[in-house]
Write a protein that holds these residues in place. Structure first.
Motif, PDB file in Angstrom:
ATOM      1  N   ALA A 203      -4.363  11.270   0.605  1.00 52.37           N
ATOM      2  CA  ALA A 203      -4.303  12.100   1.811  1.00 52.37           C
ATOM      3  C   ALA A 203      -4.588  11.265   3.067  1.00 52.37           C
ATOM      4  N   PRO A 204      -4.136  11.739   4.230  1.00 57.01           N
ATOM      5  CA  PRO A 204      -4.392  10.998   5.470  1.00 57.01           C
ATOM      6  C   PRO A 204      -5.875  10.667   5.619  1.00 57.01           C
ATOM      7  N   HIS A 205      -6.133   9.415   5.924  1.00 58.84           N
ATOM      8  CA  HIS A 205      -7.530   8.958   6.028  1.00 58.84           C
ATOM      9  C   HIS A 205      -7.562   7.697   6.864  1.00 58.84           C
ATOM     10  N   ILE A 206      -8.759   7.324   7.273  1.00 61.12           N
ATOM     11  CA  ILE A 206      -8.959   5.979   7.817  1.00 61.12           C
ATOM     12  C   ILE A 206      -9.846   5.235   6.840  1.00 61.12           C
ATOM     13  N   ASP A 207      -9.730   3.921   6.822  1.00 67.23           N
ATOM     14  CA  ASP A 207     -10.593   3.137   5.938  1.00 67.23           C
ATOM     15  C   ASP A 207     -11.940   2.960   6.650  1.00 67.23           C
ATOM     16  N   THR A 208     -12.977   2.822   5.849  1.00 68.35           N
ATOM     17  CA  THR A 208     -14.330   2.904   6.416  1.00 68.35           C
ATOM     18  C   THR A 208     -15.019   1.543   6.506  1.00 68.35           C
ATOM     19  N   LEU A 219       6.843  -0.501  -4.755  1.00 70.71           N
ATOM     20  CA  LEU A 219       7.516   0.733  -4.331  1.00 70.71           C
ATOM     21  C   LEU A 219       6.958   1.214  -2.994  1.00 70.71           C
ATOM     22  N   PRO A 220       7.812   1.849  -2.165  1.00 70.69           N
ATOM     23  CA  PRO A 220       7.312   2.384  -0.896  1.00 70.69           C
ATOM     24  C   PRO A 220       6.416   3.602  -1.122  1.00 70.69           C
ATOM     25  N   GLY A 221       5.782   4.049  -0.068  1.00 67.78           N
ATOM     26  CA  GLY A 221       4.923   5.230  -0.164  1.00 67.78           C
ATOM     27  C   GLY A 221       3.864   5.279   0.914  1.00 67.78           C
ATOM     28  N   LEU A 222       3.437   4.098   1.389  1.00 65.99           N
ATOM     29  CA  LEU A 222       2.416   4.051   2.440  1.00 65.99           C
ATOM     30  C   LEU A 222       3.039   4.392   3.789  1.00 65.99           C
ATOM     31  N   GLU A 223       2.381   5.281   4.515  1.00 68.70           N
ATOM     32  CA  GLU A 223       2.843   5.661   5.853  1.00 68.70           C
ATOM     33  C   GLU A 223       1.673   5.631   6.823  1.00 68.70           C
ATOM     34  N   VAL A 224       1.982   5.210   8.044  1.00 68.39           N
ATOM     35  CA  VAL A 224       0.968   4.939   9.057  1.00 68.39           C
ATOM     36  C   VAL A 224       1.231   5.850  10.248  1.00 68.39           C
ATOM     37  N   ARG A 225       0.204   6.497  10.752  1.00 69.72           N
ATOM     38  CA  ARG A 225       0.423   7.436  11.859  1.00 69.72           C
ATOM     39  C   ARG A 225       0.210   6.779  13.221  1.00 69.72           C
ATOM     40  N   THR A 226       1.210   6.833  14.040  1.00 69.66           N
ATOM     41  CA  THR A 226       1.072   6.287  15.389  1.00 69.66           C
ATOM     42  C   THR A 226       0.270   7.263  16.256  1.00 69.66           C
ATOM     43  N   ALA A 227      -0.136   6.781  17.415  1.00 69.60           N
ATOM     44  CA  ALA A 227      -0.881   7.636  18.345  1.00 69.60           C
ATOM     45  C   ALA A 227      -0.060   8.864  18.739  1.00 69.60           C
ATOM     46  N   GLU A 228       1.281   8.731  18.692  1.00 65.23           N
ATOM     47  CA  GLU A 228       2.148   9.868  19.059  1.00 65.23           C
ATOM     48  C   GLU A 228       2.332  10.844  17.898  1.00 65.23           C
ATOM     49  N   GLY A 229       1.768  10.496  16.732  1.00 71.56           N
ATOM     50  CA  GLY A 229       1.825  11.420  15.608  1.00 71.56           C
ATOM     51  C   GLY A 229       3.024  11.236  14.699  1.00 71.56           C
ATOM     52  N   GLU A 230       3.758  10.136  14.903  1.00 72.11           N
ATOM     53  CA  GLU A 230       4.878   9.822  14.000  1.00 72.11           C
ATOM     54  C   GLU A 230       4.348   9.049  12.793  1.00 72.11           C
ATOM     55  N   TRP A 231       4.990   9.209  11.642  1.00 71.28           N
ATOM     56  CA  TRP A 231       4.584   8.429  10.460  1.00 71.28           C
ATOM     57  C   TRP A 231       5.573   7.289  10.244  1.00 71.28           C
ATOM     58  N   LEU A 232       5.064   6.058  10.211  1.00 72.61           N
ATOM     59  CA  LEU A 232       5.906   4.868  10.039  1.00 72.61           C
ATOM     60  C   LEU A 232       5.601   4.191   8.718  1.00 72.61           C
ATOM     61  N   ARG A 233       6.619   3.527   8.168  1.00 70.89           N
ATOM     62  CA  ARG A 233       6.375   2.676   6.999  1.00 70.89           C
ATOM     63  C   ARG A 233       6.222   1.233   7.461  1.00 70.89           C
ATOM     64  N   HIS A 262      -3.662   6.740   7.769  1.00 68.83           N
ATOM     65  CA  HIS A 262      -2.507   6.431   6.916  1.00 68.83           C
ATOM     66  C   HIS A 262      -2.598   7.294   5.665  1.00 68.83           C
ATOM     67  N   ARG A 263      -1.489   7.376   4.940  1.00 67.60           N
ATOM     68  CA  ARG A 263      -1.424   8.248   3.763  1.00 67.60           C
ATOM     69  C   ARG A 263      -0.430   7.652   2.779  1.00 67.60           C
ATOM     70  N   VAL A 264      -0.476   8.147   1.569  1.00 71.83           N
ATOM     71  CA  VAL A 264       0.500   7.706   0.568  1.00 71.83           C
ATOM     72  C   VAL A 264       1.128   8.931  -0.088  1.00 71.83           C
ATOM     73  N   LEU A 265       2.443   8.918  -0.124  1.00 63.98           N
ATOM     74  CA  LEU A 265       3.226   9.920  -0.854  1.00 63.98           C
ATOM     75  C   LEU A 265       4.150   9.124  -1.773  1.00 63.98           C
ATOM     76  N   ASN A 266       3.957   9.253  -3.058  1.00 59.44           N
ATOM     77  CA  ASN A 266       4.808   8.503  -3.985  1.00 59.44           C
ATOM     78  C   ASN A 266       6.006   9.356  -4.377  1.00 59.44           C
ATOM     79  N   GLN A 267       7.041   9.305  -3.546  1.00 61.08           N
ATOM     80  CA  GLN A 267       8.243  10.103  -3.821  1.00 61.08           C
ATOM     81  C   GLN A 267       9.233   9.383  -4.728  1.00 61.08           C
ATOM     82  N   ASN A 268       8.815   8.239  -5.238  1.00 62.32           N
ATOM     83  CA  ASN A 268       9.659   7.525  -6.204  1.00 62.32           C
ATOM     84  C   ASN A 268       9.587   8.262  -7.547  1.00 62.32           C
ATOM     85  N   ASN A 269      10.517   7.930  -8.426  1.00 61.47           N
ATOM     86  CA  ASN A 269      10.477   8.564  -9.750  1.00 61.47           C
ATOM     87  C   ASN A 269       9.685   7.741 -10.749  1.00 61.47           C
TER      88      ASN A 269
END
Ligand SMILES: O=C(O)CCC(=O)C(=O)O
Ligand SMILES: [Fe+2]
Length: 329
Positions: A203-208, A219-233, A262-269
């Protein structure tokens, strides 16, 4: 050039590591720029033998392939050392989203390797205990520890550069990183080709910690949230490391370098593996904003924080087995 290329720069750290004149200053300026923006960057030219992350990914595949009873025999105890089954971590500390559902990943945590008779173990120093090595996988320990050692050395070489990025002399933070808190987390994410609402691999989190190093996953899956709220790989360049800033760098910087969700969604099979290496200050370090980041316009925003106290708080909040109440979801 995609947006991610601009917001998550690829930095060749070879010249700075080789001591080329002006290279460390130049790298520090680039790091400062991205830390003030997305707080994610990609490191090339780092000199780590590719066999080391490859060996660690193999080790991860081996440990998660063990039967459940063998994995559960290595289950984490008071501290996060060993196996954490799926469902045990709910990110309650997220400021980005209200997270109620446990993460769809299982993890295996490795810390600095203390033998059972090490004085720090016998004294029961907080957060110190022997690693839980799988007895049936003789090559696992060597692969994990070789990777751990290489990443710790790389992190120590970059510490002066990040310190310069904060506007301080390169050695200023060395005293807080004499026996740094390093954790290698092996992660296996279940496939979620069709994710349900609010259910994440992570789930969306920051590292501590201070900074985190992620060898590029297959495999892809990591996404990073910009200040504008967009999710980038982040750019997925084989052989590089994705590095992200974390909460303690944010505190040292007095809020100038805020850690990025950042967050991870593993949409790969297929299962997705990750092997983040978390680099943090000494347990007895007291984290305070550095003088260069405190100005009349930006007065001190954070109270001094003993790193060990910070870790104790997190340990209680995010992990189901340490909650008085059962985890939601
Ligand atoms: O799996 C990944 O790529 C990222 C993992 C992560 O964000 C973490 O372990 O904190
Ligand atoms: Fe993370």
């Amino acid at each position: 050039m995609s947006l991610a290329d601009g917001r998550i720069p690829v930095l060749d750290i070879g010249p700075a590591l080789a001591g080329a004149p002006g290279a460390a200053e130049d790298l520090a300026a680039r790091i400062a720029r991205t830390c003030a923006d997305t707080g994610f960057l990609v490191l090339a030219g780092h000199g780590i033998d590719p066999a080391l992350p490859a060996g660690c990914f193999d080790a991860a595949a081996q440990v998660f392939a063990l039967p459940d009873d063998e994995k559960l025999a290595l289950k984490v105890g008071e501290y996060n050392i060993g196996y954490l089954p799926t469902g045990a971590q709910v990110i309650r500390t997220s400021k980005v989203a209200e997270v109620k559902k446990p993460n769809l990943n299982e993890s295996f945590y490795i810390i600095r390797d203390y033998p059972p008779d090490h004085p720090a173990v016998l004294e029961k120093r907080p957060f110190v205990a022997p690693n839980r090595w799988p007895p049936g996988l003789p090559a696992f320990r060597a692969a994990a520890l070789a990777y751990f050692a290489a990443m710790e050395a790389l992190a120590q070489r970059l510490l002066p550069v990040f310190t310069m990025a904060l506007g301080m002399p390169p050695g200023y933070l060395a005293g807080d990183f004499r026996d740094p808190t390093c954790t290698l987390r092996l992660i296996r994410y279940q496939p979620q080709p069709d994710p349900e609402e609010g259910r994440f691999g992570f789930a969306p989190h920051i590292d501590t910690n201070f900074i985190t190093f992620l060898a590029q996953s297959a495999l892809p899956g990591l996404e990073v949230r910009t200040a504008e709220g967009e999710w980038l790989r982040p750019p997925a360049i084989p052989g590089t490391f994705v590095v992200n800033t974390a909460e303690m760098l944010g505190r040292y910087s007095n809020g100038r370098f805020t850690p990025t969700p950042h967050r991870v969604l593993n949409q790969n099979n297929a299962m997705r593996y990750a092997i983040p290496f978390f680099f943090g200050p000494d347990n007895d370090a007291v984290i305070r904003p550095v003088p260069s980041c405190v100005t009349a316009d930006n007065p001190v925003r954070f109270e001094p924080l003993l790193y060990e106290d910070h870790r104790r708080q997190l340990n209680l909040r995010n992990f189901a087995h340490r909650q008085a109440q059962p985890a939601v979801g």
